[in-house]
Write a protein that holds these residues in place. Structure first.
Motif, PDB file in Angstrom:
ATOM      1  N   ASP A  35      92.037  18.688 -31.420  1.00 34.53           N
ATOM      2  CA  ASP A  35      92.905  18.127 -30.382  1.00 34.53           C
ATOM      3  C   ASP A  35      92.298  18.432 -29.013  1.00 34.53           C
ATOM      4  N   VAL A  36      91.186  17.770 -28.723  1.00 33.02           N
ATOM      5  CA  VAL A  36      90.516  17.963 -27.448  1.00 33.02           C
ATOM      6  C   VAL A  36      90.222  16.581 -26.860  1.00 33.02           C
ATOM      7  N   SER A  37      89.880  16.553 -25.595  1.00 35.00           N
ATOM      8  CA  SER A  37      89.623  15.292 -24.914  1.00 35.00           C
ATOM      9  C   SER A  37      88.275  14.712 -25.322  1.00 35.00           C
ATOM     10  N   GLN A  38      88.116  13.408 -25.093  1.00 35.49           N
ATOM     11  CA  GLN A  38      86.850  12.744 -25.401  1.00 35.49           C
ATOM     12  C   GLN A  38      85.669  13.358 -24.641  1.00 35.49           C
ATOM     13  N   PRO A  39      85.818  13.683 -23.344  1.00 39.01           N
ATOM     14  CA  PRO A  39      84.701  14.327 -22.638  1.00 39.01           C
ATOM     15  C   PRO A  39      84.288  15.658 -23.268  1.00 39.01           C
ATOM     16  N   THR A  40      85.266  16.404 -23.803  1.00 36.95           N
ATOM     17  CA  THR A  40      84.942  17.680 -24.448  1.00 36.95           C
ATOM     18  C   THR A  40      84.110  17.449 -25.710  1.00 36.95           C
ATOM     19  N   VAL A  41      84.499  16.444 -26.490  1.00 34.78           N
ATOM     20  CA  VAL A  41      83.732  16.100 -27.688  1.00 34.78           C
ATOM     21  C   VAL A  41      82.309  15.701 -27.300  1.00 34.78           C
ATOM     22  N   SER A  42      82.193  14.867 -26.298  1.00 33.66           N
ATOM     23  CA  SER A  42      80.875  14.417 -25.853  1.00 33.66           C
ATOM     24  C   SER A  42      80.020  15.587 -25.372  1.00 33.66           C
ATOM     25  N   HIS A  43      80.656  16.548 -24.699  1.00 37.37           N
ATOM     26  CA  HIS A  43      79.918  17.728 -24.224  1.00 37.37           C
ATOM     27  C   HIS A  43      79.330  18.501 -25.402  1.00 37.37           C
ATOM     28  N   HIS A  44      80.149  18.752 -26.429  1.00 37.74           N
ATOM     29  CA  HIS A  44      79.668  19.516 -27.578  1.00 37.74           C
ATOM     30  C   HIS A  44      78.536  18.777 -28.299  1.00 37.74           C
ATOM     31  N   LEU A  45      78.662  17.469 -28.425  1.00 40.42           N
ATOM     32  CA  LEU A  45      77.612  16.695 -29.083  1.00 40.42           C
ATOM     33  C   LEU A  45      76.321  16.712 -28.254  1.00 40.42           C
ATOM     34  N   LYS A  46      76.452  16.696 -26.936  1.00 44.69           N
ATOM     35  CA  LYS A  46      75.269  16.761 -26.076  1.00 44.69           C
ATOM     36  C   LYS A  46      74.548  18.093 -26.240  1.00 44.69           C
ATOM     37  N   VAL A  47      75.313  19.172 -26.392  1.00 47.16           N
ATOM     38  CA  VAL A  47      74.687  20.485 -26.602  1.00 47.16           C
ATOM     39  C   VAL A  47      73.838  20.460 -27.873  1.00 47.16           C
ATOM     40  N   LEU A  48      74.352  19.844 -28.941  1.00 49.57           N
ATOM     41  CA  LEU A  48      73.603  19.773 -30.196  1.00 49.57           C
ATOM     42  C   LEU A  48      72.401  18.838 -30.070  1.00 49.57           C
ATOM     43  N   LYS A  49      72.529  17.806 -29.243  1.00 51.42           N
ATOM     44  CA  LYS A  49      71.390  16.921 -29.015  1.00 51.42           C
ATOM     45  C   LYS A  49      70.306  17.624 -28.199  1.00 51.42           C
ATOM     46  N   ASP A  50      70.706  18.449 -27.248  1.00 54.58           N
ATOM     47  CA  ASP A  50      69.744  19.119 -26.372  1.00 54.58           C
ATOM     48  C   ASP A  50      68.824  20.065 -27.140  1.00 54.58           C
ATOM     49  N   VAL A  51      69.289  20.563 -28.292  1.00 58.37           N
ATOM     50  CA  VAL A  51      68.433  21.446 -29.105  1.00 58.37           C
ATOM     51  C   VAL A  51      67.850  20.686 -30.297  1.00 58.37           C
ATOM     52  N   ASP A  52      67.914  19.350 -30.223  1.00 58.71           N
ATOM     53  CA  ASP A  52      67.277  18.463 -31.215  1.00 58.71           C
ATOM     54  C   ASP A  52      67.877  18.554 -32.609  1.00 58.71           C
ATOM     55  N   VAL A  53      69.116  19.029 -32.735  1.00 56.38           N
ATOM     56  CA  VAL A  53      69.776  19.047 -34.035  1.00 56.38           C
ATOM     57  C   VAL A  53      70.309  17.650 -34.367  1.00 56.38           C
ATOM     58  N   LEU A  54      70.750  16.925 -33.335  1.00 54.82           N
ATOM     59  CA  LEU A  54      71.304  15.589 -33.528  1.00 54.82           C
ATOM     60  C   LEU A  54      70.501  14.546 -32.762  1.00 54.82           C
ATOM     61  N   THR A  55      70.555  13.310 -33.263  1.00 57.80           N
ATOM     62  CA  THR A  55      70.082  12.148 -32.521  1.00 57.80           C
ATOM     63  C   THR A  55      71.262  11.187 -32.397  1.00 57.80           C
ATOM     64  N   SER A  56      71.197  10.270 -31.453  1.00 54.99           N
ATOM     65  CA  SER A  56      72.324   9.358 -31.248  1.00 54.99           C
ATOM     66  C   SER A  56      71.837   7.945 -30.972  1.00 54.99           C
TER      67      SER A  56
END
Length: 342
Positions: A67-88
């Motif tokens: 139960d968090v806002s969309q910007p919060t979700v995007s922030h967490h996903l960006k953190v995982l992208k920054d360490v190359d764990v995820l691609t988008s």
């Protein structure tokens, strides 16, 4: 002892030795990745993406995890992208995320091995330390003698070796030692059956292999055995078996097999099982299976149930079920004589 002698003794005891510690640059990179993963929501999103049968997840799906806002979700996903764990990849309005192929092995190890090892399973007794385990030697030897009498085609020493190996391999990951001998009996019987299998007189046999043998491969084997009704036999194994089957998967196995699901347990991969199989299906375990001439090899890219939600595991089951139906139809169409066997 004089101060000089004490200093000399201390110096000798603390003589430096060559170190094989991880390099500073590599340690910094690993630490940054671990720091990015050190958030419960990020781990849940990573698990959701890894277990999604589509191989990727939409940001709109991931937003449902908390139960968090969309910007919060995007922030967490960006953190995982920054360490190359995820691609988008953006498609229209939504952004889709998938595991970076170069990091999939590490993610699998985290979710399949490390995470379950840190989460206690309700109702399970803690494993006894290796040094405190009871001596089951007499019971294992007696079991080997009983099985040798049932399989006269094999030398009794061969049977004893298989029973002892089966016990030892299961003991490595056992949580409760009281069940080791019954589990050893079931595992050894399967191995002996594989060793003595007559391909010409047997129905087709499929072996499903994943890492932990605690989810995907168990579901696939159960679905084949139910759908084929004895016209195809399915086994399962793990390249690094877990100690227990995933809780969500256990409940689905009960729906598929009823009381028989209680007989299932994670088993290590053996050469015997591969040699006895007509088809080996790997599911996220890499190139761990020995290549045996005459054995067909398939690889299924299906979601991983490790830490997935109940709904996620059900989606994985449905994906596997569709693949199983195709596989069973294929095997029975190629071997019509097997259709007449019980």
């Amino acid at each position: 002892m004089s101060i000089q002698e004490a200093e000399q003794t201390t110096t000798e005891a603390c003589s430096p030795v060559a170190t094989h510690a991880i390099g500073l640059e590599a340690a910094s990179s690993v630490a940054a990745t671990l720091k990015a993963l050190s958030d419960p929501l990020r781990l849940r999103m990573l698990s959701a993406i890894a277990s999604d049968p589509r191989g990727e997840s939409c940001v709109c799906d991931l937003a449902e995890l908390a139960d968090v806002s969309q910007p919060t979700v995007s922030h967490h996903l960006k953190v995982l992208k920054d360490v190359d764990v995820l691609t988008s990849e953006r498609r229209g309005t939504w952004v889709w995320y998938r595991i970076n192929p170069n990091r999939r092995g590490a993610v699998t190890a985290l979710l399949d091995s490390f995470a379950p090892a840190t989460v206690s399973v309700p109702g399970e007794d803690a494993a006894v330390d290796d040094g405190l385990r009871p001596d089951f030697d007499a019971r294992v030897t007696r079991l080997a003698e009983e099985l040798a009498a049932e399989v006269p085609a094999l030398d009794s020493d061969v049977v004893l070796s298989i029973v002892r190996e089966s016990y030892t391999s299961l003991a490595r990951s056992a949580r409760v030692t009281s069940a080791l001998v019954p589990l050893t009996e079931r595992f050894a019987r399967q191995r002996l059956s594989d060793l003595t299998r007559d391909r010409d007189a047997s129905v087709p046999q499929v072996l499903f292999v994943c890492v932990a043998n605690a989810g995907r491969s168990q579901l696939a084997a159960a679905l084949v055995n139910k759908l084929a009704g004895g016209k195809v036999v399915a086994r399962s194994a793990g390249s690094s078996p877990a100690d227990v089957i995933h809780p969500h998967v256990r409940s689905l196995l009960a729906e598929i097999e009823g009381d028989a699901a209680g007989q299932r347990f994670p088993k290590p991969l053996t050469d015997d099982a591969v040699r006895a199989a007509d088809v080996v299906v790997t599911m996220g375990c890499g190139d761990v299976c020995p290549i045996i001439p005459g054995v067909r090899y398939d690889d299924w890219a299906v979601g991983d149930p490790a830490l997935a939600s109940r709904d996620g595991v059900e989606a994985i089951r449905d994906d596997i079920a569709a693949r199983v139906r195709t596989l069973v139809d294929d095997l029975l169409s190629l071997t019509p004589s097997h259709q007449e066997q019980p």
